[in-house]
Every structure is written in structure tokens, then in C-alpha cells.
Write a protein that holds these residues in place. Structure first.
Motif, PDB file in Angstrom:
ATOM      1  N   ALA A 179     -17.411 -42.836 -27.380  1.00 43.91           N
ATOM      2  CA  ALA A 179     -18.529 -42.405 -26.542  1.00 43.91           C
ATOM      3  C   ALA A 179     -18.051 -41.460 -25.443  1.00 43.91           C
ATOM      4  N   CYS A 209     -19.033 -44.206 -18.051  1.00 41.64           N
ATOM      5  CA  CYS A 209     -19.314 -44.381 -19.470  1.00 41.64           C
ATOM      6  C   CYS A 209     -18.617 -45.666 -19.915  1.00 41.64           C
ATOM      7  N   PRO A 210     -19.358 -46.707 -20.353  1.00 40.39           N
ATOM      8  CA  PRO A 210     -20.813 -46.723 -20.518  1.00 40.39           C
ATOM      9  C   PRO A 210     -21.544 -46.639 -19.192  1.00 40.39           C
ATOM     10  N   SER A 237     -26.560 -39.940 -30.955  1.00 36.62           N
ATOM     11  CA  SER A 237     -26.161 -41.198 -30.315  1.00 36.62           C
ATOM     12  C   SER A 237     -24.910 -41.763 -30.954  1.00 36.62           C
ATOM     13  N   VAL A 238     -24.213 -42.559 -30.176  1.00 37.82           N
ATOM     14  CA  VAL A 238     -23.183 -43.454 -30.703  1.00 37.82           C
ATOM     15  C   VAL A 238     -23.799 -44.851 -30.645  1.00 37.82           C
ATOM     16  N   TYR A 278     -25.064 -43.681 -25.684  1.00 40.63           N
ATOM     17  CA  TYR A 278     -24.194 -44.760 -26.174  1.00 40.63           C
ATOM     18  C   TYR A 278     -24.962 -46.074 -26.110  1.00 40.63           C
ATOM     19  N   HIS A 307     -14.989 -47.832 -29.777  1.00 43.11           N
ATOM     20  CA  HIS A 307     -16.275 -47.148 -29.646  1.00 43.11           C
ATOM     21  C   HIS A 307     -16.548 -46.731 -28.200  1.00 43.11           C
ATOM     22  N   ARG A 308     -15.912 -47.376 -27.228  1.00 42.36           N
ATOM     23  CA  ARG A 308     -16.014 -46.865 -25.853  1.00 42.36           C
ATOM     24  C   ARG A 308     -15.278 -45.527 -25.721  1.00 42.36           C
ATOM     25  N   CYS A 333     -22.914 -41.326 -20.330  1.00 39.51           N
ATOM     26  CA  CYS A 333     -23.155 -41.208 -21.776  1.00 39.51           C
ATOM     27  C   CYS A 333     -24.368 -42.059 -22.153  1.00 39.51           C
TER      28      CYS A 333
END
Length: 442
Positions: free
Chosen positions: A147, A171-172, A213-214, A179, A143-144, A176
Motif C-alpha cells: 500500500a 499509511c494505513p 485499491s489494495v 487501502y 500488504h502494508r 493511502c
């Protein structure tokens, strides 16, 4: 007139469709005014057609607004997805960085690509993926990556389209802002209603600010009934504040992506991998996905949070169940190689050395430092970073200290400069019990 003055053929078409839909709606309203003698049934049919026309007008207008907003903000800005080449960007990043999960990566990327290709009017609910596997196999890494791809926060891209080659924001982080990672255990508190309100506020406030959004919910299987019920309604409808979702905010987030993480079912994934000698494919993969879905349904049913029919409906809101398989020796070796490459690039960028070299014997020596149970790494890829810190960082430090002693100089910053512009090679140690690898000057 608005359409002809709008830059971009696609934007002109979208606005033109919105105008046509509005014109149809006005036509029906005029017909209603002139045909008052019509029967009630005829009126009902006409009103239904008019309502559909109005809905279409709103959707087309929303598409036009989003297109113009994206053009004004820039690709990936301010928490909005960068849909240009999103599919290709996600596939490239997962192929390069999510190692040892070829089957799982293909499933999630295909789902993301299908979601990205839908227009705004076809995204009635967010994409919801449920990831299952033991810790350390790449669920959080995925999921990183997602994003970074969604918000174009990659090394090769830049938010300012006219200034290429500059690194994006983190990011994170600021790169982003859409996220959001939520831990299910953060909301395990004594008062169940408080738990539900905390989860609702955390998610809804975020989606209110960032409709694209994620959103990640880690260990979502540990949520209590009220909090889980609140999350289920949001996943099923893709909105909050409607009649079906009586929240205190009106938020629509059908374009968002929800990633649900759970360790639940990891033994099923492990057993399926062990039985087939690798990641399941074909019918075995389909059977495993069904087993993960059935396992979630049985757990939620046994919790007694809602009727069986409602539970079935909510489980159906999850679009795909993805198994993340345990990592075997080959996968761990690939991760070691990738992390060594990253370390070499970082040290070169900092001018701590010119190049870091190694061969397959070094990779094998480092993999031997990772703890396995049978064919699979006990902690997945988590232990690799610890092994490299213990072995490679130590080897480079010893080499730097040796060079400093040989030169007879020491001082602040000398250790960071002593190997500058030098090619350093990692070799298997002749005393592996002391240190599995050593560093020498090439």
C-alpha cells in the motif's frame, strides 16, 4: 485538435488513438447507411467489427482520462496508484523491510510489476494473490508495504512534488485511502445472506470510491458460501454490476490488487522448508505452490458451495499462490537488527539521544529471548517487538534513572532530556538471568 492541445506526448498519443477508433466507428456507421442491401451475415460481421472499434474507443478514452486525471491530482493522490516507478519502489521497500522472505517477496513483487506494466485496456481483472503461512511471518507486513508503495506513501517521497523531504501522511490512514483490510471472521454471522451482503457492501462501496485499491481479505478461507461466492465473482470478472455480476452497483476495478491471506496450508509450507533446510526454490517451490492451490480447491469443493467446474474456474481467478516460510534464527536476528535501527532513528529524531550503538553479541542475546521450536520461531517476528520492549526499553530507562540520580535532579521531562546528545551503547549483561542487555554511555 484535442490531441495537439494536450500536454505530454503519451497523452497526445492516447487521445489520438481514441479519435482514430471513433473515426473508424463512424465510417462503419456510414457504410451501413449506404449499403442496406447487404446480407444478414455481412451485417453481422460489420456490426461485430464496429462493436470492437467502439470498445477500443472507450478503452483509449479511459486511458486518456486516467492519464489527465493523474497529472492533475499528483502521483499517489486521492486513492489512485502512483504508477511512476511503482515496480522499483515496491521492490526496494520489500527488500528493506520484509526480512526472511526472499522467495515470497520475489514472487509477489514480480506479480505486482507485471500488473503495473499493463495498460488499462489489458487489465480485465484485478491482480489476486493468495498468501499462505503461519502467523507472524510477514503476510500483513507485506500488504502494508504494498500500500505504501502503490500510493507513494514512503519516507523518501512527498505528495507535493515541489516540496521534497516532507513526510507523507500516514499509511494505513489518510496517506493511502484506497487501502482496505477486511477480516473474514468479521463476516461470520448466523444469517448467511446477511454475511454475503455485508461483504459485498464493504468491498463494492470501497471500490466504487477507489477503483485502484489494495484490498486485503484476511482469513478468507473462513468465509461462508454466499460471502465467498460473492467475492469469487468479483475476483473472476473485475467488475460488479454487469450481467455476470448482478450487484446493485456498476463498479469496475480491474486495476486493483487483491491480497488474500490464509493460515491454511501453513503446515505444508513449514514441512517444505524443513525438508529443504530453508525456503523452497525451483521445482520444490513450484510443487509447493501447486499443493497450496490443490488444497484450496479441495476445501472449496468439499464445502459444496458450487459445482466442481465453477470451483475450478474460481480457483483459477487467483493469479499466484505465495508461501511465506517460517522464520529461522538468522531471519529473526535480521528483524531484531532492523527494529533496533528504527528505534535508534526515532529516538535521535526526538532528540532523546544522539546515537544508539550495539554489536553482534547484543543481537545474539536478544535473539535468545525469542522462543523457538526446533529451527523456527514459534510466533515468527511478532515476539521481537515484545523482547525489545522488555529488554532494550528497560535498559534505557535504567540508564536514564541512574543519570538522574547522579545529577541529583528530577522533574517533569527530565528523563526524556537526560540522555540528549549522548551516545548510548547496548552491551550484553553480566547477569543475563536478570536482564540480557544493559545500556551504558559511550
Amino acid at each position: 485538435r484535442i490531441a495537439s492541445a494536450t500536454p505530454g506526448a503519451r497523452d497526445r498519443r492516447v487521445i489520438a488513438r481514441a479519435c482514430v477508433a471513433l473515426a473508424i466507428l463512424c465510417g462503419f456507421q456510414l457504410a451501413f447507411a449506404r449499403e442496406r442491401e447487404k446480407t444478414v451475415e455481412t451485417w453481422r460481421r460489420a456490426l461485430d467489427v464496429a462493436r470492437r472499434g467502439a470498445d477500443a474507443a472507450v478503452r483509449y478514452a479511459r486511458d486518456a482520462r486516467d492519464a489527465l486525471d493523474r497529472r492533475a491530482r499528483g502521483c499517489g493522490r486521492d486513492g489512485w496508484f502512483c504508477e511512476e516507478a511503482l515496480c522499483a519502489r515496491t521492490r526496494a521497500l520489500t527488500t528493506r523491510e520484509l526480512l526472511g522472505q526472499d522467495v515470497g517477496a520475489a514472487l509477489v513483487v514480480d506479480a505486482v510489476c507485471d500488473h503495473a506494466e499493463k495498460s488499462s485496456r489489458d487489465r480485465e481483472k484485478p491482480l489476486v494473490m493468495s498468501l499462505h503461512g503461519s502467523p507472524g511471518v510477514g503476510k500483513s507486513l507485506f500488504h502494508r508495504i504494498l500500500a505504501r508503495a502503490a500510493y507513494n506513501a514512503t519516507r523518501e517521497s512527498d505528495f507535493d512534488s515541489g516540496r521534497r523531504g516532507r513526510r507523507n501522511e500516514a499509511c494505513p490512514g489518510a496517506g493511502c485511502p484506497g487501502y482496505k483490510v477486511i477480516f473474514g471472521t468479521d463476516y461470520v454471522v448466523r444469517e448467511r445472506e446477511t454475511q454475503a451482503r455485508m461483504l459485498r457492501d464493504a468491498v463494492t462501496r470501497h471500490l466504487e470510491k477507489y477503483p485502484e485499491s489494495v484490498v486485503v481479505v484476511e482469513e478468507y478461507d473462513k468465509l461462508g458460501c454466499p460471502a465467498r461466492g460473492m467475492l469469487k465473482q468479483m475476483l473472476e470478472h473485475g467488475s460488479a454490476g454487469t450481467g455476470a455480476n448482478p450487484f446493485d452497483r456498476n463498479v469496475t476495478f480491474g486495476r486493483s490488487i487483491f491480497v488474500l491471506e490464509a493460515n491454511m496450508g501453513f503446515m505444508d509450507v513449514h514441512d517444505a522448508s524443513a525438508a529443504g533446510g530453508g525456503a523452497p526454490t525451483g521445482d520444490e517451490l513450484t510443487a509447493l505452490q501447486r499443493k497450496l492451490k490443490d488444497g484450496l480447491f479441495e476445501k472449496w469443493t468439499s464445502d459444496g458451495c458450487e459445482d466442481r467446474e465453477d470451483t475450478l474456474k474460481v480457483v483459477g481467478a487467483i493469479d499466484i499462490f505465495v508461501p511465506f516460510v517460517p522464520l529461522d534464527r538468522a531471519a529473526v536476528k535480521a528483524i531484531v537488527h532492523a527494529q533496533l535501527e528504527r528505534r535508534g532513528e526515532t529516538k535521535k529524531a526526538r532528540r532523546e539521544l544522539a546515537r544508539l550503538e550495539w554489536d553482534d553479541r547484543v543481537l545474539e542475546a536478544l535473539v535468545n529471548e525469542v522462543e523457538f521450536e526446533g529451527e523456527y520461531a514459534i510466533e515468527g517476528g511478532k515476539e521481537v517487538a515484545i523482547v525489545l520492549s522488555r529488554c532494550v526499553t528497560r535498559a534505557l530507562r535504567v540508564l536514564a534513572e541512574t543519570e538522574i540520580a547522579r545529577a541529583g535532579t528530577d522533574g517533569v521531562g527530565v528523563r526524556a532530556r537526560v540522555l540528549r546528545d549522548r551516545v548510548v551503547r547496548l552491551k550484553p549483561s553480566t547477569a543475563p538471568a536478570t536482564a540480557p542487555v544493559v545500556a551504558v554511555l559511550a
